[in-house]
Motif scaffolding. Structure first.
Motif, mmCIF file in Angstrom:
data_model
loop_
_atom_site.group_PDB
_atom_site.id
_atom_site.type_symbol
_atom_site.label_atom_id
_atom_site.label_comp_id
_atom_site.label_asym_id
_atom_site.label_seq_id
_atom_site.Cartn_x
_atom_site.Cartn_y
_atom_site.Cartn_z
ATOM 1 N N HIS A 4 29.663 -25.608 18.671
ATOM 2 C CA HIS A 4 30.020 -24.569 19.225
ATOM 3 C C HIS A 4 28.766 -23.781 19.853
ATOM 4 C CE1 HIS A 4 31.127 -20.260 19.323
ATOM 5 N NE2 HIS A 4 32.385 -20.616 19.750
ATOM 6 N N ASN A 47 42.650 -23.188 15.558
ATOM 7 C CA ASN A 47 41.533 -22.250 15.456
ATOM 8 C C ASN A 47 41.719 -21.391 16.873
ATOM 9 O OD1 ASN A 47 39.034 -21.082 16.144
ATOM 10 N ND2 ASN A 47 38.144 -22.292 14.479
ATOM 11 N N GLU A 49 39.930 -18.997 18.231
ATOM 12 C CA GLU A 49 38.682 -18.702 18.728
ATOM 13 C C GLU A 49 38.496 -20.019 19.774
ATOM 14 O OE1 GLU A 49 34.090 -18.064 18.130
ATOM 15 O OE2 GLU A 49 35.278 -17.847 16.302
ATOM 16 N N TRP A 50 38.591 -21.092 19.432
ATOM 17 C CA TRP A 50 38.092 -22.125 19.998
ATOM 18 C C TRP A 50 39.063 -22.420 21.036
ATOM 19 C CZ3 TRP A 50 36.919 -25.925 15.413
ATOM 20 C CH2 TRP A 50 35.717 -25.343 14.716
ATOM 21 N N GLN A 51 40.422 -22.102 20.864
ATOM 22 C CA GLN A 51 41.345 -21.989 21.913
ATOM 23 C C GLN A 51 41.017 -21.008 22.870
ATOM 24 O OE1 GLN A 51 44.248 -24.156 22.260
ATOM 25 N NE2 GLN A 51 44.618 -24.871 20.364
ATOM 26 N N SER A 52 40.843 -19.940 22.538
ATOM 27 C CA SER A 52 40.366 -18.772 23.500
ATOM 28 C C SER A 52 39.129 -19.269 24.279
ATOM 29 C CB SER A 52 40.289 -17.488 22.966
ATOM 30 O OG SER A 52 41.396 -16.846 22.533
ATOM 31 N N THR A 53 38.281 -19.822 23.703
ATOM 32 C CA THR A 53 36.937 -20.280 24.179
ATOM 33 C C THR A 53 37.235 -21.345 25.524
ATOM 34 O OG1 THR A 53 35.629 -19.663 22.492
ATOM 35 C CG2 THR A 53 34.682 -21.287 24.149
ATOM 36 N N ARG A 56 38.774 -19.490 28.249
ATOM 37 C CA ARG A 56 37.862 -18.928 29.196
ATOM 38 C C ARG A 56 36.830 -19.819 30.076
ATOM 39 N NH1 ARG A 56 37.546 -15.902 24.658
ATOM 40 N NH2 ARG A 56 35.537 -16.957 23.900
ATOM 41 N N ASN A 96 44.330 -11.922 23.412
ATOM 42 C CA ASN A 96 43.941 -10.430 23.496
ATOM 43 C C ASN A 96 44.714 -10.240 25.000
ATOM 44 O OD1 ASN A 96 42.335 -11.329 26.077
ATOM 45 N ND2 ASN A 96 40.738 -12.099 24.849
#
Length: 112
Positions: A4, A47, A49-53, A56, A96
């Motif tokens: 990460h 996860n 957070e990782w999907q959103s990352t 992005r 989000n």
């Protein structure tokens, strides 16, 4: 973990290279970020957070492609971001507000 941290570093390097006008380096760093975050997603698909990352990271390529005038790259990166967002919705992950709007603009349905 270390991977990460690598994703974050590649993303920052890509943004710095883009700001300095080094589009080739920016593309390299953004693609490295995507490759590494895909590995994180494979290891833990739930996860958010990782999907959103990952979404992005694809959007970073969209912005770069716009600067380059590379419509093909831009379309691929938008499609890839949309697929990540759709996958998140299918898994019941909360997006989000900005990602939710992007999901809708890219043709996502109103309900998961």
């Amino acid at each position: 973990g270390w991977r990460h941290g690598l994703v974050v570093a590649y993303s920052k390097q890509g943004k710095a290279a883009s700001a300095q006008g080094d589009r080739a380096a920016a593309e390299y760093y953004f693609k490295q970020a995507i490759s590494n975050v895909r590995e994180l997603v494979k290891s833990d698909p739930d996860n958010a957070e990782w999907q959103s990352t990952l979404a992005r990271s694809h959007l970073d390529l969209v912005v770069l492609a716009e600067h380059l005038g590379d419509v093909g790259m831009q379309e691929r990166a938008l499609r890839d971001a949309g697929e990540v967002l759709a996958n998140m919705r299918e898994r019941g992950m909360k997006l989000n507000p900005r990602m939710e709007l992007l999901y809708m603009v890219l043709g996502g349905k109103d309900e998961p």
